[in-house]
Design a protein around this motif. Sequence first.
Motif, PDB file in Angstrom:
ATOM      1  N   ALA A  71       0.826  -1.210   0.000  1.00 34.35           N
ATOM      2  CA  ALA A  71       0.000   0.000   0.000  1.00 34.35           C
ATOM      3  C   ALA A  71       0.856   1.255   0.000  1.00 34.35           C
ATOM      4  CB  ALA A  71      -0.934   0.004   1.208  1.00 34.35           C
ATOM      5  N   SER A  72       1.947   1.228   0.769  1.00 36.15           N
ATOM      6  CA  SER A  72       2.796   2.420   0.841  1.00 36.15           C
ATOM      7  C   SER A  72       3.601   2.605  -0.440  1.00 36.15           C
ATOM      8  CB  SER A  72       3.737   2.351   2.047  1.00 36.15           C
ATOM      9  OG  SER A  72       4.729   1.376   1.857  1.00 36.15           O
ATOM     10  N   GLY A  73       3.725   1.545  -1.226  1.00 41.61           N
ATOM     11  CA  GLY A  73       4.419   1.655  -2.504  1.00 41.61           C
ATOM     12  C   GLY A  73       5.839   2.145  -2.356  1.00 41.61           C
ATOM     13  N   ALA A  74       6.555   1.570  -1.403  1.00 41.96           N
ATOM     14  CA  ALA A  74       7.962   1.943  -1.143  1.00 41.96           C
ATOM     15  C   ALA A  74       8.106   3.444  -0.918  1.00 41.96           C
ATOM     16  CB  ALA A  74       8.848   1.466  -2.275  1.00 41.96           C
ATOM     17  N   GLY A  75       7.216   3.967  -0.095  1.00 38.72           N
ATOM     18  CA  GLY A  75       7.322   5.375   0.279  1.00 38.72           C
ATOM     19  C   GLY A  75       6.704   6.348  -0.703  1.00 38.72           C
ATOM     20  N   LYS A  76       5.850   5.869  -1.592  1.00 37.90           N
ATOM     21  CA  LYS A  76       5.237   6.757  -2.578  1.00 37.90           C
ATOM     22  C   LYS A  76       3.962   7.429  -2.065  1.00 37.90           C
ATOM     23  CE  LYS A  76       6.954   4.288  -6.591  1.00 37.90           C
ATOM     24  NZ  LYS A  76       6.609   3.478  -7.743  1.00 37.90           N
ATOM     25  N   ARG A  77       3.410   6.904  -0.983  1.00 30.11           N
ATOM     26  CA  ARG A  77       2.155   7.482  -0.489  1.00 30.11           C
ATOM     27  C   ARG A  77       2.049   7.300   1.015  1.00 30.11           C
ATOM     28  NH1 ARG A  77       1.496   3.455  -3.464  1.00 30.11           N
ATOM     29  NH2 ARG A  77       0.845   4.721  -5.213  1.00 30.11           N
ATOM     30  N   ALA A  78       1.231   8.140   1.620  1.00 30.00           N
ATOM     31  CA  ALA A  78       0.987   8.063   3.057  1.00 30.00           C
ATOM     32  C   ALA A  78       0.027   6.908   3.346  1.00 30.00           C
ATOM     33  CB  ALA A  78       0.401   9.374   3.564  1.00 30.00           C
ATOM     34  N   VAL A  79       0.220   6.285   4.503  1.00 30.14           N
ATOM     35  CA  VAL A  79      -0.660   5.213   4.955  1.00 30.14           C
ATOM     36  C   VAL A  79      -1.035   5.493   6.406  1.00 30.14           C
ATOM     37  CG1 VAL A  79      -0.889   2.743   5.432  1.00 30.14           C
ATOM     38  CG2 VAL A  79       0.391   3.502   3.435  1.00 30.14           C
ATOM     39  N   ALA A  80      -2.334   5.515   6.672  1.00 31.31           N
ATOM     40  CA  ALA A  80      -2.823   5.681   8.041  1.00 31.31           C
ATOM     41  C   ALA A  80      -3.448   4.360   8.467  1.00 31.31           C
ATOM     42  CB  ALA A  80      -3.848   6.799   8.120  1.00 31.31           C
ATOM     43  N   LEU A  81      -2.966   3.799   9.575  1.00 30.09           N
ATOM     44  CA  LEU A  81      -3.458   2.518  10.074  1.00 30.09           C
ATOM     45  C   LEU A  81      -4.163   2.741  11.402  1.00 30.09           C
ATOM     46  CD1 LEU A  81      -3.599  -0.598   9.890  1.00 30.09           C
ATOM     47  CD2 LEU A  81      -1.357  -0.657  11.032  1.00 30.09           C
ATOM     48  N   PHE A  82      -5.404   2.315  11.474  1.00 33.03           N
ATOM     49  CA  PHE A  82      -6.196   2.405  12.696  1.00 33.03           C
ATOM     50  C   PHE A  82      -6.388   0.990  13.229  1.00 33.03           C
ATOM     51  CE2 PHE A  82      -7.098   6.081  10.182  1.00 33.03           C
ATOM     52  CZ  PHE A  82      -7.249   7.110  11.094  1.00 33.03           C
ATOM     53  N   VAL A  83      -6.009   0.765  14.486  1.00 31.54           N
ATOM     54  CA  VAL A  83      -6.131  -0.547  15.110  1.00 31.54           C
ATOM     55  C   VAL A  83      -6.840  -0.417  16.455  1.00 31.54           C
ATOM     56  CG1 VAL A  83      -4.051  -1.461  13.976  1.00 31.54           C
ATOM     57  CG2 VAL A  83      -3.855  -0.378  16.206  1.00 31.54           C
ATOM     58  N   ASP A  84      -7.438  -1.522  16.902  1.00 32.44           N
ATOM     59  CA  ASP A  84      -8.122  -1.513  18.196  1.00 32.44           C
ATOM     60  C   ASP A  84      -7.150  -1.708  19.349  1.00 32.44           C
ATOM     61  OD1 ASP A  84     -10.510  -1.070  16.949  1.00 32.44           O
ATOM     62  OD2 ASP A  84     -11.152  -3.162  17.001  1.00 32.44           O
ATOM     63  N   GLN A  85      -6.131  -2.531  19.135  1.00 31.95           N
ATOM     64  CA  GLN A  85      -5.129  -2.760  20.179  1.00 31.95           C
ATOM     65  C   GLN A  85      -3.799  -3.044  19.515  1.00 31.95           C
ATOM     66  OE1 GLN A  85      -6.041  -6.324  22.387  1.00 31.95           O
ATOM     67  NE2 GLN A  85      -7.420  -6.996  20.767  1.00 31.95           N
ATOM     68  N   THR A  86      -2.721  -2.912  20.291  1.00 33.03           N
ATOM     69  CA  THR A  86      -1.400  -3.067  19.703  1.00 33.03           C
ATOM     70  C   THR A  86      -0.400  -3.561  20.728  1.00 33.03           C
ATOM     71  OG1 THR A  86       0.264  -1.957  18.341  1.00 33.03           O
ATOM     72  CG2 THR A  86      -0.638  -0.703  20.181  1.00 33.03           C
ATOM     73  N   ASP A  87       0.794  -3.834  20.229  1.00 34.52           N
ATOM     74  CA  ASP A  87       1.934  -4.141  21.088  1.00 34.52           C
ATOM     75  C   ASP A  87       3.162  -3.521  20.426  1.00 34.52           C
ATOM     76  OD1 ASP A  87       3.148  -6.031  19.195  1.00 34.52           O
ATOM     77  OD2 ASP A  87       1.539  -7.387  19.789  1.00 34.52           O
ATOM     78  N   ASP A  88       4.280  -3.525  21.122  1.00 30.63           N
ATOM     79  CA  ASP A  88       5.488  -2.873  20.608  1.00 30.63           C
ATOM     80  C   ASP A  88       5.960  -3.480  19.295  1.00 30.63           C
ATOM     81  OD1 ASP A  88       5.464  -1.164  22.754  1.00 30.63           O
ATOM     82  OD2 ASP A  88       6.977  -2.277  23.890  1.00 30.63           O
ATOM     83  N   ALA A  89       5.894  -4.798  19.185  1.00 28.90           N
ATOM     84  CA  ALA A  89       6.356  -5.465  17.962  1.00 28.90           C
ATOM     85  C   ALA A  89       5.491  -5.072  16.768  1.00 28.90           C
ATOM     86  CB  ALA A  89       6.343  -6.980  18.149  1.00 28.90           C
ATOM     87  N   LEU A  90       4.174  -5.007  16.958  1.00 22.79           N
ATOM     88  CA  LEU A  90       3.266  -4.629  15.878  1.00 22.79           C
ATOM     89  C   LEU A  90       3.487  -3.176  15.474  1.00 22.79           C
ATOM     90  CD1 LEU A  90       0.956  -5.392  14.002  1.00 22.79           C
ATOM     91  CD2 LEU A  90      -0.630  -4.743  15.819  1.00 22.79           C
ATOM     92  N   THR A  91       3.673  -2.312  16.444  1.00 29.03           N
ATOM     93  CA  THR A  91       3.922  -0.900  16.157  1.00 29.03           C
ATOM     94  C   THR A  91       5.187  -0.750  15.334  1.00 29.03           C
ATOM     95  OG1 THR A  91       2.864  -0.249  18.226  1.00 29.03           O
ATOM     96  CG2 THR A  91       4.279   1.375  17.172  1.00 29.03           C
ATOM     97  N   SER A  92       6.253  -1.412  15.757  1.00 28.69           N
ATOM     98  CA  SER A  92       7.522  -1.342  15.048  1.00 28.69           C
ATOM     99  C   SER A  92       7.391  -1.896  13.632  1.00 28.69           C
ATOM    100  CB  SER A  92       8.589  -2.113  15.826  1.00 28.69           C
ATOM    101  OG  SER A  92       9.804  -2.091  15.137  1.00 28.69           O
ATOM    102  N   ALA A  93       6.731  -3.022  13.491  1.00 25.86           N
ATOM    103  CA  ALA A  93       6.547  -3.642  12.178  1.00 25.86           C
ATOM    104  C   ALA A  93       5.709  -2.746  11.260  1.00 25.86           C
ATOM    105  CB  ALA A  93       5.901  -5.011  12.327  1.00 25.86           C
ATOM    106  N   ALA A  94       4.698  -2.098  11.824  1.00 27.76           N
ATOM    107  CA  ALA A  94       3.853  -1.208  11.023  1.00 27.76           C
ATOM    108  C   ALA A  94       4.650  -0.013  10.510  1.00 27.76           C
ATOM    109  CB  ALA A  94       2.664  -0.732  11.850  1.00 27.76           C
ATOM    110  N   LEU A  95       5.470   0.561  11.358  1.00 23.66           N
ATOM    111  CA  LEU A  95       6.291   1.699  10.930  1.00 23.66           C
ATOM    112  C   LEU A  95       7.298   1.282   9.862  1.00 23.66           C
ATOM    113  CD1 LEU A  95       6.774   3.494  14.350  1.00 23.66           C
ATOM    114  CD2 LEU A  95       5.259   4.144  12.469  1.00 23.66           C
TER     115      LEU A  95
END
Length: 194
Positions: A71-95
Amino acid sequence: MTTALRILVVEPDENRLREIVDALTDVGWTDVRALPEISSIARTVQDYEPDIVLIDLANPDRDTLENITHASGAGKRAVALFVDQTDDALTSAALKAGVSAYVVDGLDRNRIKSVLETAIARFKVIRQIQSELDAAKRALEDRKTIDRAKGFLMRQRSLSEEEAYRLLRKTAMDQGRRVIDVAQALVTAADLLS
């Protein structure tokens, strides 16, 4: 913010998807495409070429994050992710996957505009920083190439460093080329001869 944004919304729940699209339309963003399945995001992103991708998922997994990378296309577009719950590993992986905005506790209709504007602004800052970093790396590589060319001229013609650089610069001006191009040609030729 401009109203000409192309927004792709990924939401598996039909009612929630309709609510998000309505919220976007209410704040003036009308070029919105809805996608109920994240698995087809790569093809949809390629066909639609959105400016920003809004993904609303309760609990994203590793496959989802891989799709977010598309979706981000190797930095070609912004991506906003909305989640109900998270953890540090998921946050890091998402970024790492290219997410510009990572919002926990789901999507709030009243905050959608500000979150997307923030995601776009953050994306632009990151892209500018990356562009500056790439330019600095290129400049460093160019400097190394010019230094190698000067070294070659200094050895072959018994010139000082300043004289070698002046010769490179004069040759570049005479040929209507950049100094780096002349230096690269000289380094390539020197490598062939050694």
